[in-house]
Design an enzyme around this catalytic site. Sequence first.
Site, PDB file in Angstrom:
ATOM      1  N   ARG A  26       0.818  -1.223   0.000  1.00 50.03           N
ATOM      2  CA  ARG A  26       0.000   0.000   0.000  1.00 50.03           C
ATOM      3  C   ARG A  26       0.854   1.276   0.000  1.00 50.03           C
ATOM      4  O   ARG A  26       0.493   2.257  -0.644  1.00 50.03           O
ATOM      5  CB  ARG A  26      -0.980  -0.023   1.171  1.00 50.03           C
ATOM      6  CG  ARG A  26      -2.041  -1.099   0.942  1.00 50.03           C
ATOM      7  CD  ARG A  26      -3.229  -0.961   1.839  1.00 50.03           C
ATOM      8  NE  ARG A  26      -4.255  -1.922   1.406  1.00 50.03           N
ATOM      9  CZ  ARG A  26      -5.335  -2.203   2.090  1.00 50.03           C
ATOM     10  NH1 ARG A  26      -5.572  -1.616   3.243  1.00 50.03           N
ATOM     11  NH2 ARG A  26      -6.225  -3.060   1.627  1.00 50.03           N
ATOM     12  N   ILE A 127      10.741 -15.304  14.310  1.00 50.21           N
ATOM     13  CA  ILE A 127      10.325 -15.443  15.721  1.00 50.21           C
ATOM     14  C   ILE A 127      11.529 -15.638  16.634  1.00 50.21           C
ATOM     15  O   ILE A 127      11.423 -15.500  17.841  1.00 50.21           O
ATOM     16  CB  ILE A 127       9.310 -16.594  15.925  1.00 50.21           C
ATOM     17  CG1 ILE A 127       9.951 -17.960  15.659  1.00 50.21           C
ATOM     18  CG2 ILE A 127       8.050 -16.394  15.121  1.00 50.21           C
ATOM     19  CD1 ILE A 127       9.187 -19.108  16.322  1.00 50.21           C
ATOM     20  N   ASP A 128      12.684 -15.991  16.059  1.00 54.64           N
ATOM     21  CA  ASP A 128      13.860 -16.299  16.885  1.00 54.64           C
ATOM     22  C   ASP A 128      14.503 -15.059  17.508  1.00 54.64           C
ATOM     23  O   ASP A 128      15.234 -15.167  18.485  1.00 54.64           O
ATOM     24  CB  ASP A 128      14.934 -17.006  16.041  1.00 54.64           C
ATOM     25  CG  ASP A 128      14.524 -18.421  15.691  1.00 54.64           C
ATOM     26  OD1 ASP A 128      13.484 -18.877  16.196  1.00 54.64           O
ATOM     27  OD2 ASP A 128      15.238 -19.061  14.908  1.00 54.64           O
ATOM     28  N   ARG A 163       3.997 -32.018  39.494  1.00 53.76           N
ATOM     29  CA  ARG A 163       4.944 -32.481  38.476  1.00 53.76           C
ATOM     30  C   ARG A 163       5.944 -31.389  38.112  1.00 53.76           C
ATOM     31  O   ARG A 163       5.668 -30.195  38.269  1.00 53.76           O
ATOM     32  CB  ARG A 163       4.190 -32.860  37.188  1.00 53.76           C
ATOM     33  CG  ARG A 163       3.492 -34.177  37.314  1.00 53.76           C
ATOM     34  CD  ARG A 163       2.650 -34.469  36.106  1.00 53.76           C
ATOM     35  NE  ARG A 163       2.128 -35.831  36.201  1.00 53.76           N
ATOM     36  CZ  ARG A 163       1.059 -36.262  35.566  1.00 53.76           C
ATOM     37  NH1 ARG A 163       0.378 -35.461  34.770  1.00 53.76           N
ATOM     38  NH2 ARG A 163       0.675 -37.509  35.697  1.00 53.76           N
ATOM     39  N   GLY A 171      14.027 -21.997  18.724  1.00 53.85           N
ATOM     40  CA  GLY A 171      15.263 -21.223  18.835  1.00 53.85           C
ATOM     41  C   GLY A 171      16.450 -22.144  18.605  1.00 53.85           C
ATOM     42  O   GLY A 171      16.929 -22.781  19.537  1.00 53.85           O
ATOM     43  N   GLU A 188      11.676 -22.255  36.727  1.00 56.67           N
ATOM     44  CA  GLU A 188      12.732 -22.554  37.716  1.00 56.67           C
ATOM     45  C   GLU A 188      14.100 -22.578  37.037  1.00 56.67           C
ATOM     46  O   GLU A 188      15.118 -22.266  37.658  1.00 56.67           O
ATOM     47  CB  GLU A 188      12.469 -23.910  38.384  1.00 56.67           C
ATOM     48  CG  GLU A 188      11.653 -23.830  39.663  1.00 56.67           C
ATOM     49  CD  GLU A 188      10.219 -23.373  39.452  1.00 56.67           C
ATOM     50  OE1 GLU A 188       9.679 -23.651  38.359  1.00 56.67           O
ATOM     51  OE2 GLU A 188       9.644 -22.742  40.356  1.00 56.67           O
ATOM     52  N   HIS A 216       4.840 -27.301  41.831  1.00 54.15           N
ATOM     53  CA  HIS A 216       5.336 -27.748  40.523  1.00 54.15           C
ATOM     54  C   HIS A 216       6.698 -27.116  40.276  1.00 54.15           C
ATOM     55  O   HIS A 216       7.107 -26.201  41.005  1.00 54.15           O
ATOM     56  CB  HIS A 216       4.376 -27.336  39.402  1.00 54.15           C
ATOM     57  CG  HIS A 216       4.353 -25.840  39.203  1.00 54.15           C
ATOM     58  ND1 HIS A 216       3.445 -25.023  39.832  1.00 54.15           N
ATOM     59  CD2 HIS A 216       5.168 -25.025  38.481  1.00 54.15           C
ATOM     60  CE1 HIS A 216       3.693 -23.769  39.507  1.00 54.15           C
ATOM     61  NE2 HIS A 216       4.737 -23.732  38.686  1.00 54.15           N
ATOM     62  N   GLU A 223      15.179 -25.239  21.799  1.00 57.15           N
ATOM     63  CA  GLU A 223      15.413 -26.434  20.965  1.00 57.15           C
ATOM     64  C   GLU A 223      16.889 -26.612  20.605  1.00 57.15           C
ATOM     65  O   GLU A 223      17.367 -27.725  20.452  1.00 57.15           O
ATOM     66  CB  GLU A 223      14.568 -26.373  19.678  1.00 57.15           C
ATOM     67  CG  GLU A 223      14.965 -25.265  18.739  1.00 57.15           C
ATOM     68  CD  GLU A 223      14.317 -25.385  17.354  1.00 57.15           C
ATOM     69  OE1 GLU A 223      13.949 -24.338  16.806  1.00 57.15           O
ATOM     70  OE2 GLU A 223      14.187 -26.490  16.848  1.00 57.15           O
ATOM     71  N   ARG A 248       7.242 -34.591  33.215  1.00 56.07           N
ATOM     72  CA  ARG A 248       6.577 -34.646  31.912  1.00 56.07           C
ATOM     73  C   ARG A 248       7.260 -33.625  31.013  1.00 56.07           C
ATOM     74  O   ARG A 248       7.809 -32.628  31.490  1.00 56.07           O
ATOM     75  CB  ARG A 248       5.085 -34.278  32.019  1.00 56.07           C
ATOM     76  CG  ARG A 248       4.252 -35.278  32.778  1.00 56.07           C
ATOM     77  CD  ARG A 248       4.092 -36.580  31.997  1.00 56.07           C
ATOM     78  NE  ARG A 248       3.168 -37.490  32.659  1.00 56.07           N
ATOM     79  CZ  ARG A 248       3.472 -38.299  33.679  1.00 56.07           C
ATOM     80  NH1 ARG A 248       4.706 -38.283  34.178  1.00 56.07           N
ATOM     81  NH2 ARG A 248       2.566 -39.103  34.203  1.00 56.07           N
TER      82      ARG A 248
HETATM   83  O1  F6P Z   1      13.804 -19.649  12.238  1.00 51.61           O
HETATM   84  C1  F6P Z   1      12.544 -19.806  12.778  1.00 51.61           C
HETATM   85  C2  F6P Z   1      12.338 -21.227  13.250  1.00 51.61           C
HETATM   86  O2  F6P Z   1      11.015 -21.360  13.725  1.00 51.61           O
HETATM   87  C3  F6P Z   1      13.324 -21.727  14.300  1.00 51.61           C
HETATM   88  O3  F6P Z   1      13.006 -21.344  15.615  1.00 51.61           O
HETATM   89  C4  F6P Z   1      13.250 -23.210  14.104  1.00 51.61           C
HETATM   90  O4  F6P Z   1      14.426 -23.820  14.549  1.00 51.61           O
HETATM   91  C5  F6P Z   1      13.078 -23.334  12.617  1.00 51.61           C
HETATM   92  O5  F6P Z   1      12.513 -22.132  12.170  1.00 51.61           O
HETATM   93  C6  F6P Z   1      12.251 -24.498  12.162  1.00 51.61           C
HETATM   94  O6  F6P Z   1      12.322 -24.553  10.781  1.00 51.61           O
HETATM   95  P1  F6P Z   1      11.281 -25.315   9.867  1.00 51.61           P
HETATM   96  O7  F6P Z   1       9.983 -24.578   9.926  1.00 51.61           O
HETATM   97  O8  F6P Z   1      11.890 -25.282   8.508  1.00 51.61           O
HETATM   98  O9  F6P Z   1      11.131 -26.692  10.442  1.00 51.61           O
END
Ligand code: F6P
Length: 323
Positions: A26, A127-128, A163, A171, A188, A216, A223, A248
Amino acid sequence: MGRRVAVLTSGGDAPGMNAAIRAVTRVSISKGWSVFGVRNGFKGLISGTIEQLTTRDVGGIMQRGGTVLGSARCPEFMTVEGRKLAIRNLNQFGVDCVFVIGGNGSQTGNYELNKMGFNGIGIASTIDNDLVGSDITLGVDTALNIALEAIDRLKVTASSHQRAFILEVMGRQCGYLALMSGLAGGAEAITMPEVPTDPEKIAEVVQAAYEHGKSHALIIAAEGADYNAAKLTEFFYANKERLGFSIRSTILGHVQRGGSPSAFDRILACKLGLGAVEAAERGEYSVVVGTIKGEVTTTPLADIVNKTKGIDIEMARLANILD
Ligand code: F6P
């Protein structure tokens, strides 16, 4: 005749990408330019899947997660041959500048395109929140709030059953989401790619939480941390006798990427879209548009590629004090 520009979304989708497509389209049209939408990121540049966008085409998309243009990870674009095809297609449409909405990998592709003589401007979106050149990237706020909602829910069921929960958030290289959701969710302990984990210490924290009568315990794992959910769970199971709580684990994964963008992300998208088009108007190319200290800024792509923004160590200290 007005200018002809293109817009694409690339890499992992992020809430707010649609609002950025709308803003770029736009604002460009308001300047008398023609805008072309490229399907599926760099893949669409290579295949020539490009079509003109009107003001109406980008109506009603602001509140939608994902990207109406589609996105992809495109290894072919990392080859000179792939980029030559892309430039050929852009030339055929008479396009002289492409707006690349995406994160690290996407801006690296954008940089390579610029090095071959084609004008590109990036919009910081992932999002990272690992992109140098923007304090906060598009999609982070929404993803963080989604993680937080999951944390709040997990804490309810964790308390009912006494739990300890491990929640893995996204990430790969950056612990921002883990750190901030852990801080805001009262975790924690938090594991992150930037900081080596001592699992023994985390077990002690969980054990202490149990002994102090907490109902808890919550551990947020990034990740990409040395101890992600799977590794931590394995360690905890091997030590379960002394933890007190039963264990869990939940992996949030792509759920974080799919939400309707928050007000913050929609507004950020509007501002970055305007900033990107104004950079094109000034002829300022090979930059990424982001925000630094709340101001819309441009940073040369050359200064951001192959870099990962680190976490704020003060925030990690605070999370430790508050657990
Ligand atoms: O880069 C953004 C992201 O969501 C990361 O946090 C994650 O490791 C990756 O993409 C996952 O990639 P894909 O969607 O290709 O599995």
